[in-house]
Write an enzyme that holds these catalytic residues in place. Structure first.
Site, PDB file in Angstrom:
ATOM      1  N   CYS A  10       0.870  -1.186   0.000  1.00 39.19           N
ATOM      2  CA  CYS A  10       0.000   0.000   0.000  1.00 39.19           C
ATOM      3  C   CYS A  10       0.904   1.232   0.000  1.00 39.19           C
ATOM      4  CB  CYS A  10      -0.956  -0.025   1.189  1.00 39.19           C
ATOM      5  SG  CYS A  10      -0.157   0.004   2.811  1.00 39.19           S
ATOM      6  N   ASN A  13       2.310   1.471   4.363  1.00 36.69           N
ATOM      7  CA  ASN A  13       2.648   0.200   5.041  1.00 36.69           C
ATOM      8  C   ASN A  13       2.355   0.280   6.548  1.00 36.69           C
ATOM      9  OD1 ASN A  13       5.586  -1.919   5.551  1.00 36.69           O
ATOM     10  ND2 ASN A  13       3.511  -2.537   5.109  1.00 36.69           N
ATOM     11  N   CYS A  15      -1.369   0.721   7.367  1.00 41.75           N
ATOM     12  CA  CYS A  15      -2.807   0.421   7.483  1.00 41.75           C
ATOM     13  C   CYS A  15      -3.191  -0.808   6.646  1.00 41.75           C
ATOM     14  CB  CYS A  15      -3.663   1.625   7.066  1.00 41.75           C
ATOM     15  SG  CYS A  15      -3.438   3.076   8.127  1.00 41.75           S
ATOM     16  N   ARG A  16      -3.306  -0.642   5.323  1.00 38.51           N
ATOM     17  CA  ARG A  16      -3.875  -1.709   4.494  1.00 38.51           C
ATOM     18  C   ARG A  16      -2.958  -2.912   4.319  1.00 38.51           C
ATOM     19  NH1 ARG A  16      -5.076   2.280  -0.310  1.00 38.51           N
ATOM     20  NH2 ARG A  16      -3.203   3.152   0.655  1.00 38.51           N
ATOM     21  N   SER A  17      -1.688  -2.688   3.923  1.00 39.16           N
ATOM     22  CA  SER A  17      -0.848  -3.870   3.648  1.00 39.16           C
ATOM     23  C   SER A  17      -0.457  -4.655   4.906  1.00 39.16           C
ATOM     24  CB  SER A  17       0.372  -3.506   2.786  1.00 39.16           C
ATOM     25  OG  SER A  17       1.207  -2.577   3.416  1.00 39.16           O
ATOM     26  N   ASP A 127      -8.072   3.858   1.013  1.00 35.29           N
ATOM     27  CA  ASP A 127      -7.142   4.310   2.051  1.00 35.29           C
ATOM     28  C   ASP A 127      -7.951   4.793   3.263  1.00 35.29           C
ATOM     29  OD1 ASP A 127      -5.310   5.627   3.596  1.00 35.29           O
ATOM     30  OD2 ASP A 127      -4.433   6.782   1.950  1.00 35.29           O
TER      31      ASP A 127
HETATM   32  P1  4NP Z   1      -1.776   2.805   4.076  1.00 38.02           P
HETATM   33  O1  4NP Z   1      -2.446   4.165   4.647  1.00 38.02           O
HETATM   34  O2  4NP Z   1      -1.233   3.166   2.707  1.00 38.02           O
HETATM   35  O3  4NP Z   1      -2.922   1.861   4.005  1.00 38.02           O
HETATM   36  O4  4NP Z   1      -0.700   2.412   5.054  1.00 38.02           O
HETATM   37  C1  4NP Z   1      -1.772   5.371   4.772  1.00 38.02           C
HETATM   38  C2  4NP Z   1      -0.925   5.570   5.836  1.00 38.02           C
HETATM   39  C3  4NP Z   1      -0.294   6.783   5.981  1.00 38.02           C
HETATM   40  C4  4NP Z   1      -0.514   7.789   5.068  1.00 38.02           C
HETATM   41  C5  4NP Z   1      -1.366   7.590   4.000  1.00 38.02           C
HETATM   42  C6  4NP Z   1      -1.992   6.373   3.841  1.00 38.02           C
HETATM   43  N1  4NP Z   1       0.119   9.036   5.242  1.00 38.02           N
HETATM   44  O5  4NP Z   1      -0.249  10.006   4.519  1.00 38.02           O
HETATM   45  O6  4NP Z   1       1.022   9.174   6.100  1.00 38.02           O
END
Ligand code: 4NP
Length: 158
Positions: A10, A13, A15-17, A127
């Protein structure tokens, strides 16, 4: 037999992955394939290197029996294409970033994780980072669906 290696990707790294890693590792253990299937996750950004998963992600996962607390963020790198048989992106933006990183001779499967889902009406895991608690449950619903499909696919392949 050579282990099958799966990398979930994702943006952050956190939340989703990591959720996908925890859910899929749980299914791999349930199927008694832990010595045959290796699971990892990474982000296309380097924003959260060495960070634990987001607290809301950890809590939502825990409520369904997945423990993500030991996971740490890392960035997806070109060498991942030498190691992983499946590189599965959570959304199109991350798939585009991975395609930019991909060597021409990569012979594994690079694609969207939700292509393995059977119930989902979307091809992308949204996201959840800037939204409310419901977003983290939606992430789990989509990831549990696609994880079962991916496991079925890997079992047929082997
Ligand atoms: P992820 O979510 O891609 O599912 O881990 C996010 C985590 C952090 C951020 C964006 C999306 N960020 O903007 O820091």
């Amino acid at each position: 037999m050579k282990p099958c290696r799966v990398l979930f990707v994702c943006l952050g790294n956190i939340c989703r992955s990591p959720t996908a890693q925890g859910v899929f590792e749980h299914i791999v253990a349930r199927e008694k394939l832990s010595d045959q299937v290796v699971v990892d996750s990474a982000g296309t950004s380097g924003w959260h290197i060495d960070s634990a998963p987001d607290a809301r992600t950890v809590q939502a996962a825990e409520s369904r029996g997945y423990d993500l607390r030991a996971l740490r963020g890392r960035k997806a790198i070109k060498q991942d294409f030498e190691l992983f048989d499946f590189i599965l992106a959570m959304d199109q933006e991350n798939l585009d970033a991975l395609n930019d990183l991909k060597p021409n001779n990569y012979s594994g499967h690079l694609g969207l994780f939700l292509d393995f889902a059977s119930k989902a009406s979307t091809r992308e895991v949204p996201d959840p980072y800037y939204g409310g608690a419901q977003g983290f449950d939606t992430v789990l619903d989509l990831i549990e669906d696609a994880s079962e499909g991916l496991m079925a696919h890997i079992k047929i392949q082997r």
